[in-house]
Scaffold this motif. Structure first.
Motif, PDB file in Angstrom:
ATOM      1  N   VAL A 204      -3.002  16.284  -3.863  1.00  0.00           N
ATOM      2  CA  VAL A 204      -4.219  14.765  -4.308  1.00  0.00           C
ATOM      3  C   VAL A 204      -5.475  14.484  -4.350  1.00  0.00           C
ATOM      4  O   VAL A 204      -5.928  13.227  -4.212  1.00  0.00           O
ATOM      5  N   THR A 205      -6.546  15.285  -3.986  1.00  0.00           N
ATOM      6  CA  THR A 205      -7.720  14.923  -3.520  1.00  0.00           C
ATOM      7  C   THR A 205      -8.886  14.656  -5.381  1.00  0.00           C
ATOM      8  O   THR A 205      -9.849  15.638  -5.416  1.00  0.00           O
TER       9      THR A 205
ATOM     10  N   ASP B 210     -17.610  15.913  -1.245  1.00  0.00           N
ATOM     11  CA  ASP B 210     -16.940  15.132  -2.785  1.00  0.00           C
ATOM     12  C   ASP B 210     -16.948  15.600  -4.018  1.00  0.00           C
ATOM     13  O   ASP B 210     -17.739  16.079  -4.481  1.00  0.00           O
TER      14      ASP B 210
ATOM     15  N   GLU C  90       0.920  -1.112  -0.290  1.00  0.00           N
ATOM     16  CA  GLU C  90       0.043   0.013   0.102  1.00  0.00           C
ATOM     17  C   GLU C  90       0.943   1.220   0.644  1.00  0.00           C
ATOM     18  O   GLU C  90       0.458   2.055  -1.063  1.00  0.00           O
TER      19      GLU C  90
ATOM     20  N   VAL D  78      -5.726  10.580  -7.206  1.00  0.00           N
ATOM     21  CA  VAL D  78      -4.337  10.026  -5.818  1.00  0.00           C
ATOM     22  C   VAL D  78      -5.818   9.339  -5.200  1.00  0.00           C
ATOM     23  O   VAL D  78      -5.848   8.129  -4.781  1.00  0.00           O
ATOM     24  N   GLU D  79      -6.529   9.830  -3.800  1.00  0.00           N
ATOM     25  CA  GLU D  79      -7.594   9.309  -2.867  1.00  0.00           C
ATOM     26  C   GLU D  79      -8.765  10.359  -2.792  1.00  0.00           C
ATOM     27  O   GLU D  79      -8.459  11.516  -2.988  1.00  0.00           O
ATOM     28  N   ASN D  80      -9.620   9.844  -2.951  1.00  0.00           N
ATOM     29  CA  ASN D  80     -10.683  10.721  -2.890  1.00  0.00           C
ATOM     30  C   ASN D  80     -11.167  10.758  -1.813  1.00  0.00           C
ATOM     31  O   ASN D  80     -11.714   9.566  -1.140  1.00  0.00           O
ATOM     32  N   LEU D  81     -11.703  12.017  -1.359  1.00  0.00           N
ATOM     33  CA  LEU D  81     -11.407  11.956   0.060  1.00  0.00           C
ATOM     34  C   LEU D  81     -13.209  12.716  -0.132  1.00  0.00           C
ATOM     35  O   LEU D  81     -13.562  13.149  -0.842  1.00  0.00           O
TER      36      LEU D  81
ATOM     37  N   LYS E 191       1.789   6.470  -6.836  1.00  0.00           N
ATOM     38  CA  LYS E 191       0.765   7.479  -7.441  1.00  0.00           C
ATOM     39  C   LYS E 191       1.716   9.032  -7.530  1.00  0.00           C
ATOM     40  O   LYS E 191       1.620   9.524  -8.173  1.00  0.00           O
TER      41      LYS E 191
ATOM     42  N   ILE F  57       1.285   3.968  -2.763  1.00  0.00           N
ATOM     43  CA  ILE F  57       1.083   5.674  -2.595  1.00  0.00           C
ATOM     44  C   ILE F  57       2.080   6.285  -2.746  1.00  0.00           C
ATOM     45  O   ILE F  57       2.129   7.369  -4.006  1.00  0.00           O
TER      46      ILE F  57
ATOM     47  N   TYR G 248     -10.655  19.594   2.604  1.00  0.00           N
ATOM     48  CA  TYR G 248      -8.826  19.512   2.415  1.00  0.00           C
ATOM     49  C   TYR G 248      -8.140  20.565   1.165  1.00  0.00           C
ATOM     50  O   TYR G 248      -7.420  20.910   1.642  1.00  0.00           O
TER      51      TYR G 248
END
Ligand code: SF4
Ligand code: SF4
Lengths: 198, 374, 385
Positions: free
Chosen positions: C94-95, C170, C5, C104-107, C12, C9, C113
């Motif tokens: 990132v989001t 989101d 993991e 990359v990372e859907n928050l 990415k 990351i 953020y």
């Protein structure tokens, strides 16, 4: 129009309009894309070459040297070995040096020379790495001048008087010498107006 | 970290002293402005000049009259032809030379073109001062046409040495009228476009309206001349009120401002470009044939005496005071440089302005440091 | 968290870094070409075909240049400042999704953020200003602090309006909500506020006050050179791109308005292209504005922000809330928003000429002046009647 009332929209319209126009700039150093020089363009001064007798027009009379505002030239004259058979010039330039780094391209030397011997060439790209790298001597001045003459098809302004080839019957004045200085503009002889010796 | 401060006399807080220049990008040459700021507000200012001093006036005393023209080229290096004209007029006046008609017209045409070019430069640089980057390129696009025309007439783009004592150096090239016409048509469009680009922009108005205002009376007291004076509402244009050369023959308008703020100074110049185009059109229409120079010796020896000549250069009242002692070099040449006089009002204009305004106010005076320092 | 993991990351992050840097390179080239077109120039033409490699040459030049440390500089602060500007600019990505899948990372709190991270860059500018030990830099740093913090409010409020409409923070969800109609049509005022305050956040014309060349000579960056300066540069262009993408995502419907056909890989590609087209339109607008406008003064900027944009952004939220609360159709919101927008433009227009009339320059005919035998210059009415 709305642009007149709301100025910040009018400005946007102006810039948008000019976006579709051709660029007006030129790509300078490339020879086919640079701007053209005008015929009268004054670059650095250069000495002209008399192709008929294969010698420079300059007699080394020092008038231009005295008149130069920045005093960036020096010259010496000598007796012309070709005189009188092949050339009408009694005296001829021996050495000639211009510090083009000091020249301000004013054209005064051209105005005062009464022998059509110096011209403002189209030469203007003389960047050098040395501080005095642009002290040019007779040889380079003449080569600058010759390329200029070729480029514009140069003819002396006063051919009757200044051509070097001996033409006995046409001109009563058989020899070009350095005693007489004429005003290049009015063409009159100038008595009593000699420059003070430096 | 060290910061040099000076104590503010009134409230004991610390004012920051900042050197604006001589390397600051918007001081239009090597000019140093020392300002004391309280936050962004200017408390006090002190202009320092002299970084470009070349002693031109002194050099004039050891050069022939015809050589001095080249020195005048280099004083106001944006309005060269106007500077040349000022000196030539002075010499002609002291020698009592009558300049041929054609030469006078050529001079007027070229000087007015030069004025447009100079104002164009001002317009562009002012835009840059205000933070807009396009005006300078539009201005140079227009100016380039004028410069090309100059090149075809005088052989040089900046230091022409074209206006000579008694006339001009060479006759106009054959296709001059046609080229001039093209340039003027281009200019008219260009001026309108330049005007539309920022003159009425709300942000530009907000930046310049009411900034650096100076009243007409104050301006006169400071000796401010030219567009800067007219912007304060004073109708004074030497071309009209004390005409030289043949300016009394042309019909044009004098743009006059109201408040004497930066916008007025800016817009007076924009209007002046339009008026100059009118003058050029009239002069080109009436351009007579004939001699281009009076018969003047190369080395002139004016009679003993002194003379004072005023001209309207793009920056204002450019006056030359010439003293001749009868030799071939002048005894004294004093130049009353408009930029120098206009600069004197700077301190007054900067009173209470913001730091960002200082740039605009300085720009609106349209300084040419070569002329200020000479 | 298992090793794989962590590895994913990291991978990415590296890919993100590379693609963003590539975008910045393209962006600098695009900006130079766009400005050149506006100004009837050619822009870069030398390096590579039509100058396409110019950004590469520029970055090489910047990296090889000497890094200068001013004698009195506060070393630590001075060297850290570029990082402090760059990291938030990077972290925002990132989001930010570029298609439904590529992120990359859907928050769930993505917008929250982003706003939180974007504020951090003020710190870097302030550090740069202080660390350089130059008065101009300090001045620029302070300007930056004032400007960025003030405009944070309308910026966040405009985002909040969108969040209310979408009922989500989101970003993917927000884009999905716009499948039928983009929020720009629902909230033109919101778009205006967002773009204006974003320009101020970016420090781009007409709000490039903190690094104004003609006033504070580059502001916080005045002492920086070489690689460190290029990091500022990178961050600035990255932020520009971020804002453009955010505008597209929040207001112009991202990839989902109109929805791309197909499924799977083809859909993702088409979505990405569609997003990039929209983004470049926004970028062109930003460049266009840069090519046209002068800059404001710091006090005018503040007045504009606090007196106009902040109230407007609150109004924006209020009207959105009203429409949502009473369940009115969305076109009501469009109308309300549009009216407010027109009102705002009128206020700007009137404000610039309320204190003084616009045309203060009049023409006095030379004839009139000549005809008066004795003309006193101070008689300002000469010939005006
Ligand atoms: S004035 Fe003419 S002939 Fe005399 S030295 Fe100079 S260039 Fe040669
Ligand atoms: S152009 Fe002027 S400065 Fe140059 S050499 Fe000739 S007279 Fe001297």
């Amino acid at each position: 129009m709305i642009g007149d009332i709301i100025g910040f929209i009018g400005g946007l319209a102006v810039t948008l309009k000019s976006t579709w126009r051709e660029p007006v700039t030129a790509e300078y150093p490339e020879s086919d894309k640079r701007l053209n020089l005008e015929e009268r363009y004054m670059g650095f001064p250069a000495l002209t070459w008399d192709g008929d007798v294969e010698e420079p027009y300059c007699t080394g009379c020092m008038v231009c040297i005295r008149e130069c505002p920045t005093q960036c030239m020096t010259a010496e004259m000598k007796d012309n070995p070709l005189y009188p058979e092949e050339s009408r010039r009694r005296k001829i330039v021996d050495t000639f040096e211009i510090n083009l780094g000091r020249c301000i391209i004013c054209g005064i030397c051209v105005d005062v020379c009464s022998f059509d011997a110096i011209e403002m060439s189209h030469e203007h790209e003389l960047s050098k790495y040395e501080r005095n790298g642009n002290r040019v001597d007779l040889q380079s001045l003449i080569s600058m001048g010759r390329s200029y003459q070729q480029k514009v098809g140069w003819e002396p302004k006063n051919p009757g008087k200044n051509r070097g080839t001996p033409q006995v019957e046409e001109n009563s004045q058989s020899a070009i010498n350095d005693a007489e200085v004429t005003d290049s503009r009015s063409g009159e002889p100038m008595e009593g107006d000699e420059c003070p010796d430096l | 970290m060290q910061i040099h401060e000076t104590e503010n006399e009134t409230d004991g807080s610390i004012d920051l002293m900042i050197n604006m220049g001589p390397q600051h990008p918007s001081t239009h040459g090597v000019f140093r402005l020392v300002i004391w700021v309280d936050g962004e507000r200017i408390i006090k200012s002190e202009p320092h000049i002299g970084y470009l001093h070349r002693g031109s006036e002194k050099i004039c005393e050891s050069e022939h009259y015809s050589q001095i023209v080249t020195l005048f080229d280099r004083m106001d290096y944006v309005g060269n032809l106007n500077s040349e004209l000022a000196f030539c007029l002075a010499t002609e006046k002291i020698m009592d030379v009558c300049v041929p008609e054609r030469a006078e017209y050529i001079r007027v045409i070229l000087c007015e073109l030069n004025r447009v070019a100079s104002h164009m430069l001002f317009y562009g640089v002012y835009g840059l001062d205000a933070g807009a980057m396009t005006p300078i390129l539009y201005a140079f696009r227009e100016r380039e046409k004028i410069q090309n025309l100059f090149e075809s007439v005088t052989g040089a783009r900046m230091m022409h040495n074209y206006i000579r004592i008694g006339g001009v150096k060479e006759n106009l090239p054959r296709d001059f009228q046609q080229r001039l016409h093209e340039v003027l048509e281009h200019l008219k469009r260009g001026i309108e476009e330049c005007d539309a680009l920022i003159s009425k922009n709300e942000m530009f108005l907000a930046r310049t309206k009411g900034v650096g205002a100076i009243s007409g009376a104050d301006a006169i007291d400071f000796g401010v001349t030219g567009p800067a004076l007219r912007a304060s509402g004073v109708v004074e244009d030497i071309r009209v009120t004390d005409p030289y050369s043949i300016y009394d023959r042309f019909d044009f308008n004098i743009p006059v401002g109201t408040y004497g703020d930066c916008w007025d100074r800016f817009y007076v110049r924009v209007e002046e470009m339009r008026e100059s185009v009118k003058i050029i059109e009239q002069a080109a229409r009436d351009l007579p044939e004939g001699d281009i120079s009076a018969a003047v010796r190369r080395i002139v020896r004016p009679p003993k005496g002194e003379v004072f000549v005023r001209t309207e250069s793009p920056r204002g009242d450019l006056a030359v005071f010439l003293v001749s002692d009868g030799t071939d070099t002048p005894y004294r040449v004093k130049v009353r440089a408009p930029s120098f006089a206009n600069l004197q009002a700077l301190e007054q204009m900067l009173q209470g302005a913001y730091l960002a305004d200082a740039v605009l106010i300085l720009g609106s005076i349209d300084l040419i440091m070569g002329e200020v320092d000479r | 968290m298992s090793l794989s993991e962590v590895f994913i990351i990291l991978a990415k992050a590296v890919i993100l870094m590379l693609s963003v840097s590539l975008v910045v390179l393209v962006l600098t080239y695009a900006e130079r070409k766009a400005l050149a077109r506006i100004q009837q120039r050619m822009g870069p033409t030398r390096v590579g075909f039509k100058g396409i490699l110019q950004p590469v040459a520029d970055s090489l030049k910047l990296i090889t240049k000497e890094d200068i440390l001013p004698t009195w500089a506060d070393r630590g602060v001075y060297w850290l400042a570029p990082i402090a500007v760059f990291v938030p600019a990077f972290l925002m990505w990132v989001t930010i999704p570029v298609t439904r899948q590529i992120v990359v990372e859907n928050l769930d709190l993505g917008l929250f953020y982003i706003t939180a991270v974007s504020v951090l860059s003020v710190l870097g500018l302030l550090m740069a200003g202080w660390g350089s030990a130059s008065k101009w830099a300090v001045m620029g740093g302070l300007r930056a602090a004032g400007q960025l913090i003030s405009y944070e409010i309308p910026f966040i409020m405009a985002i909040l309006g969108v969040a209310m409409l979408a009922q989500s923070l989101d970003l993917t969800e927000i884009v999905a909500q716009q499948h039928s109609v983009s929020f720009a049509l629902v909230q033109p005022l919101g778009l205006f506020i967002f773009l204006t305050s974003a320009l101020a956040e970016l420090g781009r014309t007409p709000f490039d006050i903190h690094h104004a060349e003609s006033e504070v000579i580059g502001g916080p960056f005045v002492e920086y050179s070489g690689a460190h300066w290029s990091i500022f540069f990178l961050a600035e262009y990255m932020n520009t791109f971020t804002i453009a993408v955010l505008t597209v995502l929040l207001f112009l419907g991202g990839w989902s308005w109109p929805t791309m056909p197909f499924e799977g890989f083809l859909h993702a590609t088409l979505s990405l292209i569609w997003l990039l087209i929209k983004t470049s339109a926004v970028l062109w607008l930003i460049f266009w504005i840069r090519g046209t406008y002068p800059r404001l003064r710091i006090d005018q900027l503040m007045a504009f922000g606090w007196k106009l944009l902040v109230p407007l952004s609150f109004l924006n939220i209020v009207i959105t809330a009203i429409v949502l609360f009473y369940g009115l159709p969305l076109w009501v919101l469009t109308c309300l928003s549009g009216i407010l927008l027109v009102g705002a433009v009128c206020i700007i227009r009137l404000n610039s000429s309320s204190s003084m009339e616009r045309d203060t320059v009049r023409l006095v005919s030379a004839k009139d002046v000549r005809s008066k035998a004795k003309f006193s210059p101070l008689e300002t009415s000469g010939g005006a009647e």
